[in-house]
Structures are given as structure tokens and as C-alpha cells.
Design an enzyme around this catalytic site. Structure first.
Site, PDB file in Angstrom:
ATOM      1  CB  SER A 146       6.153  -1.756  11.634  1.00 39.01           C
ATOM      2  OG  SER A 146       5.711  -0.439  11.933  1.00 39.01           O
ATOM      3  CD  GLU A 201      -2.919  -2.485   7.383  1.00 36.14           C
ATOM      4  OE1 GLU A 201      -1.939  -2.783   6.705  1.00 36.14           O
ATOM      5  OE2 GLU A 201      -3.475  -1.378   7.320  1.00 36.14           O
ATOM      6  N   GLY A 243       3.175   2.317  10.617  1.00 37.22           N
ATOM      7  CA  GLY A 243       4.079   3.448  10.424  1.00 37.22           C
ATOM      8  C   GLY A 243       4.829   3.856  11.675  1.00 37.22           C
ATOM      9  CG  ASN A 257      -1.682   1.249   1.437  1.00 37.19           C
ATOM     10  OD1 ASN A 257      -1.745   2.087   0.541  1.00 37.19           O
ATOM     11  ND2 ASN A 257      -2.269   1.409   2.615  1.00 37.19           N
ATOM     12  CE  LYS A 260       0.140   3.204   4.880  1.00 34.60           C
ATOM     13  NZ  LYS A 260       0.310   3.269   6.311  1.00 34.60           N
ATOM     14  CD  GLU A 309      -2.683   5.451   6.822  1.00 37.01           C
ATOM     15  OE1 GLU A 309      -2.731   5.580   5.590  1.00 37.01           O
ATOM     16  OE2 GLU A 309      -1.732   4.888   7.405  1.00 37.01           O
ATOM     17  CG  HIS A 363      -5.544   1.763   5.447  1.00 35.15           C
ATOM     18  ND1 HIS A 363      -5.070   2.716   6.311  1.00 35.15           N
ATOM     19  CD2 HIS A 363      -4.514   0.912   5.217  1.00 35.15           C
ATOM     20  CE1 HIS A 363      -3.795   2.444   6.584  1.00 35.15           C
ATOM     21  NE2 HIS A 363      -3.432   1.362   5.933  1.00 35.15           N
TER      22      HIS A 363
END
Ligand code: 13P
Length: 250
Positions: free
Chosen positions: A212, A167, A173, A9, A11, A97, A95
Site C-alpha cells: 500500500s 512486503e 492491497g 509490480n 500483477k 501471492e 512474492h
């Protein structure tokens, strides 16, 4: 036997130069009969370039989100049929985010999952808890709620075509990876929950871990019995880093 899926991904990262270099590097470093499947999720403006470079190859690609409507007055949005038209096989839905920054509720995510299937895309449903939720012992309750919203709308049969990505938000991240055992525990929870609805579909479903993932921790994660691959952010942005994860598949 489910084949490991290594998914990247990107992003909101990339440029024409980066997309060319990265995809050329991935094509050179992977094989059609390889040990793992590979997919990338470029930002929308680069889907056309990805389609040109990856067309006819063994590397699949997809969109990072989609609008639940099929068309209409939705300025700035992209529909599932548009993604399909561009050669996408997959689309990410839910996701963290999208949930946290753009306010997508569990029901919004479920609607996107349904729209993906209606456009003949394979939805990659992302679920996972925040650090606060984990510390309060709510991990399973959160994941359960996120899954139920989708199952209630589309039914278990729809998961034949889906992929799930666990996730944990605290691992995205941050450089902090869930331990293989922490990840395996949640993956097993997800599969057991779905097994209660349909044993065969749950057994075949790919459940990816994201947060990560890098070359140095991928092998141990992928060795867990319920971890069927990775959804990789930062380490999917260079061919070297992403291939190190692909090459960790044994
Ligand atoms: P990182 O691999 O950068 O932690 O991102 C994970 C992710 O969000 C993939 O969708």
C-alpha cells in the site's frame, strides 16, 4: 549511497493500451539522471511491448516470476533465460501471492533465486509475514526463515546482485501501510542479519518496502535509513499515481 528504486509490480493487470499509455507517461515524467531508479514488472505477454518502448531508456523492467528450470517440458512456464532474452534486468521471486496462491515453499523460492542468477538476472526476493504471524510476534522468525532458505542454497555472495523487498502480507492491497517505524524495524533486522555474513554486501543491498505504498506515504517511508525504495502494486498502474511516488523521493 544507495539510490532509491521505485519498482512497479503490475500483477495480472494490463492491456496493450494501458501498457503504452503508462510507459509513455513514465518516460515523459522521469529522467535518466533522475533522483531515483525506476523499474516495472509487466505480465509476461506485455514484456515484448515493454522492451520495444523502454529499449535504450533509463526505465528497467523485469518478470514477475520464473521457473527454476532452464528449459524443457514445463507447459505454461517461463525460464530465466527467456526473460533475459526479452531484455529483463530483474525478476521477482517469492512474492507473497506466489507463496500463498501457488504454493511456492521457501525452498522453491530459493531455487528460483538461484535460477535467476544463473540467467544473469537480478532477483528481487520478496519476504514478509502474515497478519497472524505478526500478531503472534513471529515477524522476525518468518523473515529469518525466508532469508535463510536462500542463503543456505546460494550463499551470501549471491546477494551482491539481488534486491530484497519486505512486503508484509497484511499491507498488500489492503490500504493498510506499515508505519515507517514498523517497516524500518524489519528492514534494519534484515540488514543486520545480512551484515553478520558480509558487511559490505549488506551495506550496499537495496531493501524495498512494499504494501500500500502511495504518493502520500512514500516520502516518509523512503526517509527511513534502511528503506531503499518501494515495490508498488496498485499505485503503479497509472502514470499519475506512480510518478507521485517517484516524485516523493527527495
Ligand atoms: P500494493 O501496493 O497494491 O499493496 O501491492 C504491493 C505488492 O504486492 C507489490 O509487489
Amino acid at each position: 549511497m544507495r539510490k532509491i528504486l521505485v519498482a512497479g509490480n503490475w500483477k495480472m493487470h494490463g492491456s496493450i493500451t494501458m501498457v503504452r499509455e503508462l510507459l509513455d507517461g513514465l518516460l515523459a515524467g522521469t529522467a535518466a539522471d533522475g533522483k531515483a531508479d525506476m523499474a516495472v514488472f509487466p505480465p509476461f505477454p506485455y514484456l515484448s511491448l515493454a522492451q520495444t518502448i523502454l529499449s535504450g531508456s533509463h526505465i528497467r523492467f523485469g518478470g514477475q516470476t520464473l521457473n527454476p528450470h532452464s528449459q524443457g517440458a514445463h507447459t505454461g512456464e517461463t525460464s530465466g533465460s527467456m526473460l533475459k532474452d526479452m531484455g529483463c534486468r530483474y525478476v521477482l521471486v517469492g512474492h507473497s501471492e506466489r507463496r500463498a496462491i501457488y504454493g511456492e515453499s521457501d525452498n522453491d523460492v530459493a531455487a528460483r533465486f538461484k535460477a535467476a542468477l544463473e540467467s544473469k538476472l537480478h532477483p528481487v526476493l520478496c519476504v514478509g509475514e502474515t497478519l497472524e504471524e505478526r500478531e503472534q510476534g513471529k515477524t522476525e522468525a518468518v523473515v529469518n526463515r525466508q532469508l535463510d532458505a536462500v542463503i543456505d542454497l546460494v550463499g551470501m555472495d549471491a546477494f551482491r546482485k539481488a534486491v530484497i523487498a519486505y512486503e508484509p502480507v497484511w499491507a498488500i492491497g489492503t490500504g493498510v501501510t506499515a508505519s515507517p517505524q514498523q517497516a524500518q524495524d524489519v528492514h534494519a533486522f534484515i540488514r543486520d542479519k545480512l551484515r553478520q555474513q558480509d558487511d559490505i554486501i549488506a551495506g550496499r543491498l537495496r531493501i524495498l518496502y512494499g504494501g500500500s505504498v502511495k504518493g502520500s506515504n512514500a516520502a516518509e517511508l523512503f526517509a527511513q535509513s534502511d528503506i531503499d525504495g518501494g515495490l508498488v502494486g496498485g499505485a503503479s498502474l497509472t502514470a499519475e499515481d506512480f510518478l507521485a511516488i517517484y516524485n516523493a523521493v527527495t
